[in-house]
Design an enzyme around this catalytic site. Structure first.
Site, mmCIF file in Angstrom:
data_model
loop_
_atom_site.group_PDB
_atom_site.id
_atom_site.type_symbol
_atom_site.label_atom_id
_atom_site.label_comp_id
_atom_site.label_asym_id
_atom_site.label_seq_id
_atom_site.Cartn_x
_atom_site.Cartn_y
_atom_site.Cartn_z
ATOM 1 N N ARG A 108 0.865 -1.195 0.000
ATOM 2 C CA ARG A 108 0.000 0.000 0.000
ATOM 3 C C ARG A 108 0.890 1.229 0.000
ATOM 4 N NH1 ARG A 108 -4.986 2.108 3.609
ATOM 5 N NH2 ARG A 108 -5.979 0.634 2.202
ATOM 6 N N HIS A 135 -7.449 0.786 -6.195
ATOM 7 C CA HIS A 135 -7.632 0.023 -4.952
ATOM 8 C C HIS A 135 -8.410 -1.264 -5.283
ATOM 9 C CE1 HIS A 135 -7.745 -0.855 -0.816
ATOM 10 N NE2 HIS A 135 -8.631 0.005 -0.372
ATOM 11 N N GLN A 138 -10.363 -3.650 -2.787
ATOM 12 C CA GLN A 138 -11.585 -3.040 -2.244
ATOM 13 C C GLN A 138 -12.780 -3.345 -3.152
ATOM 14 O OE1 GLN A 138 -12.060 -0.947 0.701
ATOM 15 N NE2 GLN A 138 -14.174 -1.402 0.155
ATOM 16 N N ASP A 231 -16.857 8.102 -1.047
ATOM 17 C CA ASP A 231 -15.558 7.957 -0.382
ATOM 18 C C ASP A 231 -15.232 9.330 0.201
ATOM 19 O OD1 ASP A 231 -12.995 7.186 0.372
ATOM 20 O OD2 ASP A 231 -12.180 7.117 -1.668
ATOM 21 N N CYS A 272 -16.127 2.659 1.156
ATOM 22 C CA CYS A 272 -14.953 1.821 1.448
ATOM 23 C C CYS A 272 -14.477 1.992 2.893
ATOM 24 C CB CYS A 272 -13.829 2.148 0.472
ATOM 25 S SG CYS A 272 -13.427 3.898 0.390
ATOM 26 N N ARG A 312 -13.848 -7.393 3.039
ATOM 27 C CA ARG A 312 -12.438 -7.177 2.675
ATOM 28 C C ARG A 312 -11.613 -8.407 3.013
ATOM 29 N NH1 ARG A 312 -10.093 -2.449 2.338
ATOM 30 N NH2 ARG A 312 -8.664 -3.625 1.061
HETATM 31 N N1 NVA Z 1 -9.622 7.347 -1.504
HETATM 32 C C1 NVA Z 1 -9.257 6.919 -0.171
HETATM 33 C C2 NVA Z 1 -9.551 5.470 0.003
HETATM 34 C C3 NVA Z 1 -9.285 4.930 1.362
HETATM 35 C C4 NVA Z 1 -9.585 3.478 1.507
HETATM 36 C C5 NVA Z 1 -7.796 7.218 0.067
HETATM 37 O O1 NVA Z 1 -6.981 6.927 -0.809
HETATM 38 O O2 NVA Z 1 -7.468 7.759 1.127
HETATM 39 N N1 CP Z 2 -11.042 0.684 2.874
HETATM 40 C C1 CP Z 2 -9.763 0.660 3.236
HETATM 41 O O1 CP Z 2 -8.850 0.383 2.439
HETATM 42 O O2 CP Z 2 -9.563 0.945 4.548
HETATM 43 P P1 CP Z 2 -8.161 1.136 5.267
HETATM 44 O O3 CP Z 2 -7.554 2.406 4.737
HETATM 45 O O4 CP Z 2 -8.495 1.206 6.721
HETATM 46 O O5 CP Z 2 -7.293 -0.049 4.927
#
Ligand code: NVA
Ligand code: CP
Length: 326
Positions: A108, A135, A138, A231, A272, A312
């Site tokens: 990540r 992502h 997800q 989101d 998400c 998830r």
């Molecule tokens: N768009 C958000 C998704 C988090 C799961 C981010 O990248 O912070």
């Molecule tokens: N939805 C998601 O990816 O959550 P986190 O950022 O907590 O992993």
């Protein structure tokens, strides 16, 4: 139908056919049933899995960790301050070192190129746990949740409302095109996804019977929707844009009025997570208007966000077992 995905990376849904995506979702359904029934297959027994995190995470980290342990693997969390990646060592060297020790690598982080570089050099399956661009794990959980509610993906009317050019919007658009949905991005024009990605999704849609619509008109965008999805308005790494996004996206907050505008009593709300939906987080104290969804919708009977969060784990388990399992 079953597909052999052994040794494959999961960097973006673009790399998978609709049938392969369906297979991973069906496998997740089976693994979920097995877990509920107390059946443990331990298909990752003896494997070691690296979990690299440049950005924070609750769900993704927890899902990979629990999925590993359930299947008999050892997960090792490698946070950005714990390892040399990018600071004293290139991604290419880190990939070659970790690939000698681990059987699979989750990443990540910020740049999508980093996960591609890891995949190029690691010699073991690499899974994208979120980049600025995509992502994909997800989306598998999101689609499993849609299937649990409606029994199908094809023909589902699905609107993503909010920041239409972030990792979630990009990945949902590709996933929805592949799975034959009526998919809408509802956002201000300046936050529409990149043209090249829209054209790619529209090309896929022609083959699958999906449709891809971009609109800044909320009433038009949410009409007839089975699913409303949103989101956060500023993603990780965009903290300096929070106020600007609030100003742009306030009309796109998901409210009960918007839910009613779908005209569908059985519609579901997905997110998400993490989500701003009340004034109880640190950031919502600093920015009182930061909520992308009202508490009323978030806590309503339409909201499936915690099923989605649980999913998830089942879907990530499916990805790891399909690409690496015995
Ligand atoms: N768009 C958000 C998704 C988090 C799961 C981010 O990248 O912070
Ligand atoms: N939805 C998601 O990816 O959550 P986190 O950022 O907590 O992993």
């Amino acid at each position: 139908m079953a597909f052999n995905l052994k040794g494959r990376h999961l960097l973006a849904l673009k790399d998978f056919t609709p049938e392969e995506i369906n297979f991973m979702i069906e496998l997740a359904e089976t693994l979920k049933k097995n877990k509920y029934a107390g059946v443990r297959t331990k298909s990752l027994e003896g494997k070691n899995i690296a979990l690299i995190f440049e950005k924070p995470s609750t769900r993704t980290r927890a899902a990979f960790t629990v999925a590993c342990v359930d299947e008999g693997a050892h997960p090792e969390y490698l946070g950005k301050n714990d390892i040399q990646l990018g600071k004293k060592e290139t991604v290419k060297d880190t990939a070659r070192v970790l690939g000698r020790m681990f059987d699979g690598i989750e990443f990540r982080g910020f740049k999508h190129e980093t996960v591609e570089e890891l995949a190029k050099w690691a010699g073991v399956p690499v899974w994208n746990g979120l980049t600025d661009q995509y992502h994909p794990t997800q989306i598998l959980a999101d689609f499993l949740t849609v299937k649990e509610s409606f029994g199908r993906l094809k023909g589902i009317v699905f609107a993503y409302i909010g920041d239409g050019r972030n990792n979630m919007a990009n990945s949902l658009m590709i996933g929805a095109a592949k799975m034959g949905m009526d998919f809408r991005i509802v956002a201000p024009r300046s936050l529409f996804p990149e043209n090249s990605l829209v054209e790619y999704a529209q090309g896929i849609a022609k083959e699958t019977g999906a449709s891809i619509t971009l609109t800044d008109d909320v009433a038009k965008g949410v009409k007839d929707c089975d699913v409303l999805y949103t989101d956060v308005w500023a993603s990780m790494g965009e903290e300096d844009k929070i106020q600007e996004r609030i100003n742009m996206l306030k009309p796109y907050r998901i409210t009960m009025d918007m839910v009613r505008k779908t005209g569908k009593e059985e519609m579901i709300f997905l997110h998400c997570l993490p989500s701003f939906h009340n004034e109880d987080t640190e950031l919502s104290k600093t920015y009182p208007d930061i909520q992308e969804v009202t508490d009323e919708v978030f806590e309503s009977k339409h909201s499936k966000v915690f099923d989605q969060a649980e999913n998830r784990m089942h879907t990530i388990k499916a990805v790891m077992t399909a690409t690496l399992g015995a």
